[in-house]
Design a protein around this motif. Structure first.
Motif, PDB file in Angstrom:
ATOM      1  N   LEU A  11      41.519  38.585  41.481  1.00 37.34           N
ATOM      2  CA  LEU A  11      41.003  39.698  40.685  1.00 37.34           C
ATOM      3  C   LEU A  11      41.928  40.049  39.525  1.00 37.34           C
ATOM      4  N   LEU A  12      43.165  39.584  39.577  1.00 37.93           N
ATOM      5  CA  LEU A  12      44.134  39.869  38.525  1.00 37.93           C
ATOM      6  C   LEU A  12      44.326  38.715  37.550  1.00 37.93           C
ATOM      7  N   ALA A  13      43.842  37.531  37.917  1.00 35.56           N
ATOM      8  CA  ALA A  13      44.093  36.340  37.108  1.00 35.56           C
ATOM      9  C   ALA A  13      43.090  36.261  35.973  1.00 35.56           C
ATOM     10  N   CYS A  14      43.544  36.529  34.775  1.00 34.99           N
ATOM     11  CA  CYS A  14      42.698  36.511  33.585  1.00 34.99           C
ATOM     12  C   CYS A  14      43.199  35.462  32.606  1.00 34.99           C
ATOM     13  N   ARG A  15      42.287  35.037  31.747  1.00 37.29           N
ATOM     14  CA  ARG A  15      42.641  34.024  30.750  1.00 37.29           C
ATOM     15  C   ARG A  15      42.036  34.420  29.418  1.00 37.29           C
ATOM     16  N   GLN A  16      42.803  34.233  28.368  1.00 38.61           N
ATOM     17  CA  GLN A  16      42.298  34.523  27.031  1.00 38.61           C
ATOM     18  C   GLN A  16      42.109  33.222  26.269  1.00 38.61           C
ATOM     19  N   ASN A  17      41.726  33.326  25.023  1.00 40.37           N
ATOM     20  CA  ASN A  17      41.460  32.187  24.131  1.00 40.37           C
ATOM     21  C   ASN A  17      40.263  31.360  24.597  1.00 40.37           C
ATOM     22  N   LEU A  18      39.324  31.989  25.264  1.00 32.90           N
ATOM     23  CA  LEU A  18      38.090  31.304  25.652  1.00 32.90           C
ATOM     24  C   LEU A  18      36.973  31.551  24.640  1.00 32.90           C
TER      25      LEU A  18
ATOM     26  N   VAL B   2      40.271  39.059  23.774  1.00 35.55           N
ATOM     27  CA  VAL B   2      39.368  39.202  24.908  1.00 35.55           C
ATOM     28  C   VAL B   2      39.788  38.230  26.011  1.00 35.55           C
ATOM     29  N   MET B   3      39.929  38.767  27.241  1.00 38.12           N
ATOM     30  CA  MET B   3      40.304  37.937  28.382  1.00 38.12           C
ATOM     31  C   MET B   3      39.170  37.958  29.399  1.00 38.12           C
ATOM     32  N   TYR B   4      39.038  36.831  30.111  1.00 34.74           N
ATOM     33  CA  TYR B   4      38.012  36.706  31.131  1.00 34.74           C
ATOM     34  C   TYR B   4      38.649  36.334  32.455  1.00 34.74           C
ATOM     35  N   LEU B   5      38.011  36.763  33.529  1.00 32.93           N
ATOM     36  CA  LEU B   5      38.478  36.480  34.868  1.00 32.93           C
ATOM     37  C   LEU B   5      38.369  34.980  35.123  1.00 32.93           C
ATOM     38  N   ILE B   6      39.428  34.355  35.567  1.00 27.39           N
ATOM     39  CA  ILE B   6      39.422  32.909  35.806  1.00 27.39           C
ATOM     40  C   ILE B   6      38.415  32.544  36.889  1.00 27.39           C
ATOM     41  N   ASN B   7      38.301  33.381  37.900  1.00 28.74           N
ATOM     42  CA  ASN B   7      37.396  33.105  39.009  1.00 28.74           C
ATOM     43  C   ASN B   7      35.927  33.293  38.630  1.00 28.74           C
ATOM     44  N   ASP B   8      35.637  34.121  37.628  1.00 33.36           N
ATOM     45  CA  ASP B   8      34.278  34.380  37.160  1.00 33.36           C
ATOM     46  C   ASP B   8      34.332  34.572  35.659  1.00 33.36           C
ATOM     47  N   LEU B   9      34.051  33.516  34.919  1.00 35.44           N
ATOM     48  CA  LEU B   9      34.207  33.557  33.467  1.00 35.44           C
ATOM     49  C   LEU B   9      33.168  34.424  32.769  1.00 35.44           C
TER      50      LEU B   9
ATOM     51  N   MET C  18      32.821  37.575  33.640  1.00 38.53           N
ATOM     52  CA  MET C  18      33.353  38.929  33.731  1.00 38.53           C
ATOM     53  C   MET C  18      34.568  39.087  32.825  1.00 38.53           C
ATOM     54  N   GLN C  19      34.459  40.033  31.908  1.00 39.56           N
ATOM     55  CA  GLN C  19      35.566  40.321  31.002  1.00 39.56           C
ATOM     56  C   GLN C  19      36.598  41.155  31.739  1.00 39.56           C
ATOM     57  N   CYS C  20      37.862  40.791  31.560  1.00 45.32           N
ATOM     58  CA  CYS C  20      38.941  41.504  32.251  1.00 45.32           C
ATOM     59  C   CYS C  20      39.149  42.890  31.658  1.00 45.32           C
ATOM     60  N   TYR C  21      39.416  43.823  32.549  1.00 44.16           N
ATOM     61  CA  TYR C  21      39.783  45.191  32.227  1.00 44.16           C
ATOM     62  C   TYR C  21      38.687  45.957  31.495  1.00 44.16           C
ATOM     63  N   ASP C  22      37.437  45.492  31.613  1.00 46.36           N
ATOM     64  CA  ASP C  22      36.341  46.328  31.153  1.00 46.36           C
ATOM     65  C   ASP C  22      35.938  47.238  32.313  1.00 46.36           C
TER      66      ASP C  22
ATOM     67  N   VAL D 185      48.433  32.061  41.490  1.00 49.17           N
ATOM     68  CA  VAL D 185      47.166  32.533  40.929  1.00 49.17           C
ATOM     69  C   VAL D 185      47.371  33.260  39.609  1.00 49.17           C
ATOM     70  N   PHE D 186      48.272  34.224  39.592  1.00 50.29           N
ATOM     71  CA  PHE D 186      48.408  35.091  38.429  1.00 50.29           C
ATOM     72  C   PHE D 186      49.014  34.372  37.225  1.00 50.29           C
ATOM     73  N   PHE D 187      50.013  33.565  37.440  1.00 50.94           N
ATOM     74  CA  PHE D 187      50.703  32.929  36.326  1.00 50.94           C
ATOM     75  C   PHE D 187      50.046  31.623  35.875  1.00 50.94           C
ATOM     76  N   SER D 188      48.950  31.231  36.517  1.00 51.29           N
ATOM     77  CA  SER D 188      48.256  30.015  36.086  1.00 51.29           C
ATOM     78  C   SER D 188      47.687  30.169  34.685  1.00 51.29           C
ATOM     79  N   SER D 189      47.365  31.382  34.295  1.00 51.32           N
ATOM     80  CA  SER D 189      46.817  31.606  32.955  1.00 51.32           C
ATOM     81  C   SER D 189      47.881  31.463  31.864  1.00 51.32           C
ATOM     82  N   LEU D 190      49.146  31.523  32.226  1.00 52.67           N
ATOM     83  CA  LEU D 190      50.224  31.406  31.246  1.00 52.67           C
ATOM     84  C   LEU D 190      50.653  29.965  31.014  1.00 52.67           C
ATOM     85  N   GLY D 191      50.121  29.055  31.799  1.00 55.02           N
ATOM     86  CA  GLY D 191      50.459  27.648  31.634  1.00 55.02           C
ATOM     87  C   GLY D 191      51.265  27.120  32.803  1.00 55.02           C
TER      88      GLY D 191
END
Length: 192
Positions: A5-12, A18-25, A27-31, A112-118
């Motif tokens: 629920l915390l793992a978000c990714r941007q540049n999509l 705008v960031m989206y939830l990695i598990n459900d693309l 869903m926009q994060c923090y909306d 999980v959380f740091f996967s979005s950072l590379g």
């Protein structure tokens, strides 16, 4: 699953912020919808399961016979009651099973959380964390049996080496060096 629920990714999308939830693309994060999930599902799960069970068990074991010395506190009744947590540990390190539980949660969080950072940042954070766990385990030697201490040390060392060598494979360092070695061997054979 809580950490997902915390793992978000941007540049999509073309919009950089705008960031989206990695598990459900979808869903926009923090909306508004994501915040409802975080508050209603994520935060209670994090407090109850990830942190709650280990901390409650530590408090239960620390406070089971307050006012007594350590030797008096761990009588047969207390040892039987908390045997799931205490088996194999030295009396003064009775809380170590809870530390292992928090350690497992933290490694999952990093994965999980740091996967979005590379991969590199995720691996370096994991390496530092696992190395600090290895050092703390060696310094405290929580098990009564020296064999158990060695086994846990080996397990943490293997985890460290797996992550380190996996990072080397991912970056291609071994492949480029392998190509150089084969090139030099070919040059040696061509000269003969």
């Amino acid at each position: 699953n809580v950490f997902k629920l915390l793992a978000c990714r941007q540049n999509l999308t073309p919009v950089k912020d705008v960031m989206y939830l990695i598990n459900d693309l979808d869903m926009q994060c923090y909306d508004q919808q994501h915040m409802v999930f975080l508050i209603c599902v994520g935060l209670p799960s994090l407090v109850l399961y990830v942190l709650g069970f280990p901390l409650v068990s530590i408090f239960a074991m620390f406070g089971s016979s307050s006012g007594k010395k350590m030797e008096q506190k761990w009588d047969d009744k207390a040892l039987y009651r908390y045997s799931m947590f205490l088996n194999g540990y030295r009396v003064e390190k009775f809380y170590w099973e809870c530390i292992i539980s928090i350690r497992k949660s933290a490694v999952t969080f990093i994965g999980v959380f740091f996967s979005s950072l590379g991969v590199q940042i995720q691996a370096y954070i994991g390496l530092v964390f696992i190395f600090s766990l290895l050092v703390s385990h060696i310094a405290s030697k929580p098990f009564e049996d020296a064999t158990l201490n060695r086994l846990e040390t080996y397990a943490l060392a293997v985890a460290f080496l797996t992550l380190y060598l996996g990072l080397m494979f991912w970056t291609g360092w071994l492949k480029t060096n392998e190509d150089k070695i084969f090139h030099e061997i070919n040059l040696l054979f061509l000269k003969k």
